[in-house]
Each structure stands twice: as C-alpha cells, then as structure tokens.
Design a protein around this motif. Structure first.
Motif, mmCIF file in Angstrom:
data_model
loop_
_atom_site.group_PDB
_atom_site.id
_atom_site.type_symbol
_atom_site.label_atom_id
_atom_site.label_comp_id
_atom_site.label_asym_id
_atom_site.label_seq_id
_atom_site.Cartn_x
_atom_site.Cartn_y
_atom_site.Cartn_z
ATOM 1 N N LEU A 107 0.760 -1.329 0.013
ATOM 2 C CA LEU A 107 0.190 0.293 0.431
ATOM 3 C C LEU A 107 1.087 1.396 -0.253
ATOM 4 C CD1 LEU A 107 -2.885 -1.517 2.856
ATOM 5 C CD2 LEU A 107 -2.770 -1.064 0.290
ATOM 6 N N GLN A 108 1.838 1.076 0.661
ATOM 7 C CA GLN A 108 3.247 2.571 0.697
ATOM 8 C C GLN A 108 3.914 2.001 -0.826
ATOM 9 O OE1 GLN A 108 5.478 1.875 4.335
ATOM 10 N NE2 GLN A 108 3.472 2.813 5.535
ATOM 11 N N TYR A 109 4.508 1.020 -1.051
ATOM 12 C CA TYR A 109 5.167 0.803 -2.712
ATOM 13 C C TYR A 109 4.302 1.156 -3.775
ATOM 14 C CZ TYR A 109 8.644 -1.579 -5.698
ATOM 15 O OH TYR A 109 8.215 -1.754 -6.873
ATOM 16 N N PHE A 110 3.316 0.769 -3.569
ATOM 17 C CA PHE A 110 2.941 1.170 -5.270
ATOM 18 C C PHE A 110 2.712 1.761 -5.721
ATOM 19 C CE2 PHE A 110 -0.952 1.218 -8.015
ATOM 20 C CZ PHE A 110 -0.632 -0.158 -8.604
ATOM 21 N N PRO A 111 1.577 3.429 -4.303
ATOM 22 C CA PRO A 111 1.791 5.031 -5.358
ATOM 23 C C PRO A 111 3.067 5.381 -5.527
ATOM 24 C CG PRO A 111 0.487 3.907 -3.410
ATOM 25 C CD PRO A 111 1.150 2.463 -3.772
ATOM 26 N N ARG A 112 3.809 5.288 -5.049
ATOM 27 C CA ARG A 112 5.129 5.881 -5.034
ATOM 28 C C ARG A 112 5.963 5.258 -7.199
ATOM 29 N NH1 ARG A 112 7.948 3.863 -1.051
ATOM 30 N NH2 ARG A 112 8.694 2.002 -2.002
ATOM 31 N N GLU A 113 6.095 3.982 -6.652
ATOM 32 C CA GLU A 113 6.888 2.973 -7.534
ATOM 33 C C GLU A 113 5.979 2.491 -8.587
ATOM 34 O OE1 GLU A 113 9.882 2.857 -7.406
ATOM 35 O OE2 GLU A 113 10.724 3.760 -5.517
ATOM 36 N N ILE A 114 4.859 2.773 -8.981
ATOM 37 C CA ILE A 114 4.498 1.534 -10.091
ATOM 38 C C ILE A 114 2.662 2.304 -10.230
ATOM 39 C CG2 ILE A 114 3.323 -0.593 -10.402
ATOM 40 C CD1 ILE A 114 5.777 -0.779 -9.650
ATOM 41 N N VAL A 115 2.352 2.732 -10.286
ATOM 42 C CA VAL A 115 0.900 3.417 -10.329
ATOM 43 C C VAL A 115 1.022 4.138 -11.581
ATOM 44 C CG1 VAL A 115 0.744 5.686 -8.756
ATOM 45 C CG2 VAL A 115 -1.196 4.629 -10.019
ATOM 46 N N ASN A 116 2.260 5.212 -11.514
ATOM 47 C CA ASN A 116 2.646 6.497 -12.918
ATOM 48 C C ASN A 116 3.671 5.745 -13.989
ATOM 49 O OD1 ASN A 116 0.975 8.417 -11.233
ATOM 50 N ND2 ASN A 116 2.350 8.474 -10.188
ATOM 51 N N LEU A 117 4.040 4.953 -13.937
ATOM 52 C CA LEU A 117 4.775 3.548 -14.712
ATOM 53 C C LEU A 117 3.901 4.253 -16.060
ATOM 54 C CD1 LEU A 117 6.527 0.647 -13.439
ATOM 55 C CD2 LEU A 117 7.321 3.181 -13.278
ATOM 56 N N PRO A 118 4.676 4.245 -17.375
ATOM 57 C CA PRO A 118 3.521 4.364 -18.669
ATOM 58 C C PRO A 118 3.932 2.274 -18.810
ATOM 59 C CG PRO A 118 6.190 3.748 -19.162
ATOM 60 C CD PRO A 118 5.928 4.511 -17.479
ATOM 61 N N PRO A 119 3.104 2.361 -19.499
ATOM 62 C CA PRO A 119 2.364 0.666 -19.736
ATOM 63 C C PRO A 119 3.670 0.071 -20.479
ATOM 64 C CG PRO A 119 1.058 2.535 -21.620
ATOM 65 C CD PRO A 119 1.728 3.441 -20.695
ATOM 66 N N PRO A 120 3.242 -1.471 -19.887
ATOM 67 C CA PRO A 120 4.288 -2.686 -20.268
ATOM 68 C C PRO A 120 5.047 -2.561 -21.216
ATOM 69 C CG PRO A 120 2.045 -3.540 -19.353
ATOM 70 C CD PRO A 120 1.577 -2.088 -19.423
ATOM 71 N N THR A 121 5.059 -2.896 -21.625
ATOM 72 C CA THR A 121 5.433 -3.733 -23.426
ATOM 73 C C THR A 121 5.144 -4.415 -24.197
ATOM 74 O OG1 THR A 121 7.410 -2.514 -23.230
ATOM 75 C CG2 THR A 121 7.859 -4.486 -25.045
ATOM 76 N N PRO A 122 4.282 -5.522 -24.845
ATOM 77 C CA PRO A 122 3.520 -5.985 -25.399
ATOM 78 C C PRO A 122 4.582 -6.907 -25.284
ATOM 79 C CG PRO A 122 2.944 -4.304 -27.022
ATOM 80 C CD PRO A 122 4.185 -3.296 -26.074
ATOM 81 N N GLN A 123 3.844 -8.269 -24.774
ATOM 82 C CA GLN A 123 4.563 -9.464 -24.608
ATOM 83 C C GLN A 123 4.397 -10.353 -25.598
ATOM 84 O OE1 GLN A 123 6.590 -10.013 -21.678
ATOM 85 N NE2 GLN A 123 6.328 -7.766 -22.448
ATOM 86 N N GLY A 124 3.330 -10.182 -26.633
ATOM 87 C CA GLY A 124 2.767 -11.464 -27.659
ATOM 88 C C GLY A 124 1.929 -12.255 -26.934
ATOM 89 N N VAL A 125 1.689 -13.449 -27.387
ATOM 90 C CA VAL A 125 0.485 -14.811 -26.385
ATOM 91 C C VAL A 125 1.386 -16.165 -27.224
ATOM 92 C CG1 VAL A 125 -1.498 -15.536 -25.710
ATOM 93 C CG2 VAL A 125 -1.359 -13.187 -25.733
#
Length: 206
Positions: free
Chosen positions: A188-206
C-alpha cells in the motif's frame, strides 16, 4: 532451507490435483504464507493478462477492475473463517511487464484485506547460490496439520505443485518466509510511489 526444496522428496501433484488439494486444505487452516520470487509468468486463462500481453493496457486494467467484486467476496469468506493471507512479493526495478500487471491486481487484493509486502529481488541473493528461490505456499501457522506447496511452472505457465507435510520442514520454511516478510515494505506504500505512474508495459505476445 527454502532453496533446498527441489532436492527434498515430495508428493507431485498435477494441475487439477494441485488445485483440488489446495482447496481441501486451505479452508481448514488459520493462515497462509506465500513467497513469490519469479519476475515473469504467463496467465493465458486470465483475460486481463491476455490484454496486457497483446498490448492493450487500458483494456487490461479495465478487466482487472472487474475482478474486484469476486475478490471482495473471497476476502469476506476469509474474514468469516478467520483466515489471514500474507504474501511477500520480490520485485525488480524497472518491473517486468508481468510484474507491473500483477502489482495492479495485488494492490486491489491489498485494499480488500490481503497483507502483502514487497522486497527487492537482491534480498534473495544470499540463498540463491544455485538457483532462484522457488514459489512457495505454506498453509497453516498455528494449525496442527500444516501443508506446504512448491508451485511448479512449465514455460511460465502454472503446471502443478510438489506437496510437503513434514511439520519440522514446514516450520523452518515458514520462519524463513516470515524473515523476508519482516524485511518487506507494505504494498500500500510501495505501489503509489513506484508503480502507479509507470507507462504501459511492453506487449508480450501470447
């Protein structure tokens, strides 16, 4: 001891048997401990993961949000039964696409009541002299008959588990997981600081 589980004989469970065995024991214990070490998996049966892998991040997050209601009901049943779930999740920076996606789900689980802590993957290094730590679930803290699973994957996809019932072995592994847990940071502390504002991840293919 966790790093040696692969060398210790265990009951091998195929995927269907693993899920049934897990359900059988899960609702009979007081707590669960989960250690997540690997940084990328594949979840082809999860629509939100498929959307992420195909590059549609907005759809992925929308589908993830639709999972909240079912998880809320699950958490209510856990609370009714007095079962506490604790999870230590190792992370890297920057996160892998899978990890970025999973942390969005885990944030919802944490908001609903699951206790989740984050730890840098470097913290696992002292025990990883031969290989990465396994994915481990311990069912039972003060329970009379704890059970432990070494979760198995094939090409990143869940394929079964190795089951342990030796109480002494489980106690040692649980203590090691608790050590990591006590070192970790609340999601709950880590996510708002490190993750929420990241750009979308690179597509991985399936």
């Amino acid at each position: 001891m966790i790093e040696q589980l692969g060398d210790i004989p265990a009951q091998l469970l195929a995927l269907d048997g693993d899920k049934e065995d897990f359900r059988l024991h899960f609702w009979e214990v007081d707590a669960s401990w989960k250690l997540e070490r690997q940084l990328t998996f594949k979840e082809p049966g999860t629509p939100s993961w498929l959307a992420m892998a195909e590059g549609d991040w907005d759809k992925s997050l929308r589908l993830a949000g639709e999972m909240r209601a079912g998880r809320r009901e699950h958490q209510r049943e856990l609370d009714r039964c007095g079962i506490v779930q604790r999870r230590i999740r190792f992370v890297c920076e920057p996160p892998t696409p899978y990890l970025q996606w999973e942390l969005h789900l885990l944030m919802m689980w944490a908001e609903l009541g699951e206790a989740i802590r984050i730890l840098p993957v470097e913290a696992a290094a002292p025990r990883e002299t031969r290989a990465a730590l396994p994915e481990v679930v311990v069912l039972g803290h003060h329970s009379a008959s704890p059970v432990m699973y070494d979760i198995q994957y094939t090409d990143g996809v869940l394929s079964g588990a190795r089951k342990f019932t030796d109480g002494d072995l489980i106690d040692v592994c649980r203590r090691e997981i608790v050590e990591y847990w006590e070192m970790g940071e609340d999601l709950l502390q880590y996510f708002p600081r490190e993750i929420v504002n990241l750009p979308p991840p690179t597509p991985q293919g399936v």
